[in-house]
Design an enzyme around this catalytic site. Structure first.
Site, PDB file in Angstrom:
ATOM      1  N   SER A  32       0.832  -1.211   0.000  1.00  0.00           N
ATOM      2  CA  SER A  32       0.000   0.000   0.000  1.00  0.00           C
ATOM      3  C   SER A  32       0.867   1.261   0.000  1.00  0.00           C
ATOM      4  O   SER A  32       0.495   2.278  -0.598  1.00  0.00           O
ATOM      5  CB  SER A  32      -0.981   0.001   1.178  1.00  0.00           C
ATOM      6  OG  SER A  32      -0.297   0.146   2.396  1.00  0.00           O
ATOM      7  N   ASN A  33       2.019   1.216   0.652  1.00  0.00           N
ATOM      8  CA  ASN A  33       2.918   2.381   0.589  1.00  0.00           C
ATOM      9  C   ASN A  33       3.447   2.585  -0.821  1.00  0.00           C
ATOM     10  O   ASN A  33       3.510   3.718  -1.306  1.00  0.00           O
ATOM     11  CB  ASN A  33       4.080   2.213   1.571  1.00  0.00           C
ATOM     12  CG  ASN A  33       3.700   2.613   2.978  1.00  0.00           C
ATOM     13  OD1 ASN A  33       3.617   3.797   3.287  1.00  0.00           O
ATOM     14  ND2 ASN A  33       3.429   1.630   3.826  1.00  0.00           N
ATOM     15  N   ARG A 110      12.951  -8.227   5.430  1.00  0.00           N
ATOM     16  CA  ARG A 110      14.235  -8.910   5.631  1.00  0.00           C
ATOM     17  C   ARG A 110      15.254  -7.919   6.176  1.00  0.00           C
ATOM     18  O   ARG A 110      15.226  -6.746   5.823  1.00  0.00           O
ATOM     19  CB  ARG A 110      14.775  -9.452   4.296  1.00  0.00           C
ATOM     20  CG  ARG A 110      14.176 -10.772   3.856  1.00  0.00           C
ATOM     21  CD  ARG A 110      14.759 -11.173   2.519  1.00  0.00           C
ATOM     22  NE  ARG A 110      16.199 -11.417   2.578  1.00  0.00           N
ATOM     23  CZ  ARG A 110      16.754 -12.623   2.737  1.00  0.00           C
ATOM     24  NH1 ARG A 110      16.001 -13.695   2.811  1.00  0.00           N
ATOM     25  NH2 ARG A 110      18.069 -12.757   2.793  1.00  0.00           N
ATOM     26  N   HIS A 128       8.970   3.297   9.128  1.00  0.00           N
ATOM     27  CA  HIS A 128       8.769   2.417  10.283  1.00  0.00           C
ATOM     28  C   HIS A 128       7.509   2.871  11.024  1.00  0.00           C
ATOM     29  O   HIS A 128       7.326   4.073  11.257  1.00  0.00           O
ATOM     30  CB  HIS A 128       9.988   2.485  11.210  1.00  0.00           C
ATOM     31  CG  HIS A 128       9.867   1.572  12.381  1.00  0.00           C
ATOM     32  ND1 HIS A 128      10.045   0.204  12.274  1.00  0.00           N
ATOM     33  CD2 HIS A 128       9.535   1.808  13.676  1.00  0.00           C
ATOM     34  CE1 HIS A 128       9.841  -0.353  13.460  1.00  0.00           C
ATOM     35  NE2 HIS A 128       9.538   0.599  14.324  1.00  0.00           N
ATOM     36  N   LEU A 163      19.458  -1.300  13.024  1.00  0.00           N
ATOM     37  CA  LEU A 163      18.063  -1.565  12.672  1.00  0.00           C
ATOM     38  C   LEU A 163      17.147  -0.439  13.174  1.00  0.00           C
ATOM     39  O   LEU A 163      17.142  -0.137  14.374  1.00  0.00           O
ATOM     40  CB  LEU A 163      17.626  -2.904  13.268  1.00  0.00           C
ATOM     41  CG  LEU A 163      16.228  -3.379  12.868  1.00  0.00           C
ATOM     42  CD1 LEU A 163      16.176  -3.730  11.395  1.00  0.00           C
ATOM     43  CD2 LEU A 163      15.812  -4.572  13.724  1.00  0.00           C
ATOM     44  N   GLN A 190      -1.209   3.609   8.954  1.00  0.00           N
ATOM     45  CA  GLN A 190      -0.946   3.409   7.517  1.00  0.00           C
ATOM     46  C   GLN A 190      -1.387   4.608   6.691  1.00  0.00           C
ATOM     47  O   GLN A 190      -0.714   4.975   5.721  1.00  0.00           O
ATOM     48  CB  GLN A 190      -1.624   2.135   7.032  1.00  0.00           C
ATOM     49  CG  GLN A 190      -0.716   0.922   7.248  1.00  0.00           C
ATOM     50  CD  GLN A 190      -0.679  -0.020   6.058  1.00  0.00           C
ATOM     51  OE1 GLN A 190      -1.713  -0.266   5.448  1.00  0.00           O
ATOM     52  NE2 GLN A 190       0.483  -0.552   5.759  1.00  0.00           N
TER      53      GLN A 190
HETATM   54  C1  GRF Z   1       3.871  -0.614   6.811  1.00  0.00           C
HETATM   55  O1  GRF Z   1       3.021  -0.369   7.874  1.00  0.00           O
HETATM   56  C2  GRF Z   1       5.288  -0.322   7.179  1.00  0.00           C
HETATM   57  O2  GRF Z   1       5.418   0.672   8.129  1.00  0.00           O
HETATM   58  C3  GRF Z   1       5.735  -1.627   7.765  1.00  0.00           C
HETATM   59  O3  GRF Z   1       5.122  -2.600   6.962  1.00  0.00           O
HETATM   60  C4  GRF Z   1       3.909  -2.088   6.470  1.00  0.00           C
HETATM   61  C5  GRF Z   1       3.871  -2.306   4.991  1.00  0.00           C
HETATM   62  O4  GRF Z   1       2.605  -2.105   4.453  1.00  0.00           O
HETATM   63  N1  GRF Z   1       7.163  -1.718   7.802  1.00  0.00           N
HETATM   64  P1  GRF Z   1       2.389  -2.069   2.883  1.00  0.00           P
HETATM   65  O5  GRF Z   1       2.978  -3.358   2.321  1.00  0.00           O
HETATM   66  O6  GRF Z   1       3.055  -0.851   2.355  1.00  0.00           O
HETATM   67  O7  GRF Z   1       0.894  -2.044   2.713  1.00  0.00           O
END
Ligand code: GRF
Length: 233
Positions: A32-33, A110, A128, A163, A190
């Site tokens: 989704s990002n 990963r 994050h 990390l 999100q």
């Molecule tokens: C996001 O909430 C990000 O912060 C975390 O994993 C999620 C990924 O979501 N590291 P998407 O795959 O972008 O929907």
């Protein structure tokens, strides 16, 4: 404006140019990002193009979504017994082949080898789901609730060998509601991520932001604290 292609104090950066920045987005899941970033590119809010979407998992729905938009996709599946370094070398080759300026980790699950991080230092970003430095690692929403945090959110940061510990760029902040549970927080955070990741990438694409040995620099000034946006989602 920081426009040089290299500098004496920091890592080598892609040359700032009038053409659009090339983003390689690396995912493991829904993407989704990645979609929000691609939407921002298509809207013209982000002067960049998603030139490839790479996943370590064949079942990552984001791969299908990207392909449906005509974005080139690559699946880099870990081989049984393969070292982290060897996997990361294969990942790096795909990024090189795509001629990407920026490597955008978006839900990539990963751990990266220090060699990979070193190779792409200054060009490697992550988001994050917490207000870093709070709640590094996993289960951030649950931990924010358990800690009775007043605020929670997401942070875009440069990636270093530590990390979730690289220089922070932009934080999106929300106020916890008494009714929030892990799922509602995940949804709320999100939405924040989808707003702040394109905004941070636009700073890079415009040559305004760079990673230095000391941290991050915006418009030539040290970014001592990350930028902050507050949301009422
Ligand atoms: C996001 O909430 C990000 O912060 C975390 O994993 C999620 C990924 O979501 N590291 P998407 O795959 O972008 O929907």
């Amino acid at each position: 404006m920081a426009t040089s292609s290299s500098n004496e104090s920091g890592p080598t950066l892609p040359r700032q140019r009038m053409s659009r920045a090339r983003l390689a987005v690396v995912i493991s899941g829904a993407g989704s990002n990645m979609l929000a970033i691609d939407d921002a590119c298509r809207r013209g809010d982000l002067h960049a193009d998603v030139v490839c979407v790479i996943s370590n998992r064949a079942d990552a729905a984001g791969l299908t979504h990207a392909a449906a938009r005509g974005i080139p996709t690559s699946l880099v599946t870990p081989i049984n017994g393969e070292s982290r370094e060897s996997y990361d070398e294969r990942l790096a080759s795909v990024i090189h082949a795509a001629n990407a300026d920026w490597i955008v980790l978006a839900g990539y699950m990963r751990i990266l080898s220090s060699h990979f991080v070193g190779e792409f230092t200054g060009r490697l970003l992550n988001i994050h789901p917490s207000l870093l430095p709070a709640h590094k690692g996993l289960h951030t929403h649950r931990r924010a609730i358990e800690a009775r945090d007043a605020q929670h959110g997401a942070t875009v940061h440069f990636v270093t060998a530590e990390l979730d510990g690289g220089p922070r760029i932009l934080r999106g902040v929300l106020t916890l509601r008494p009714s929030d549970d892990e799922e509602s927080l995940q949804r709320r955070v999100q939405r924040i991520e989808h707003a702040i990741y394109p905004e941070a990438l636009e700073l890079l694409a415009r040559g305004r932001l760079r990673q230095t040995d000391a941290g991050a620099e915006l418009d030539g000034q040290p970014l001592v604290e990350p930028l902050e946006r507050h949301f009422d989602f």
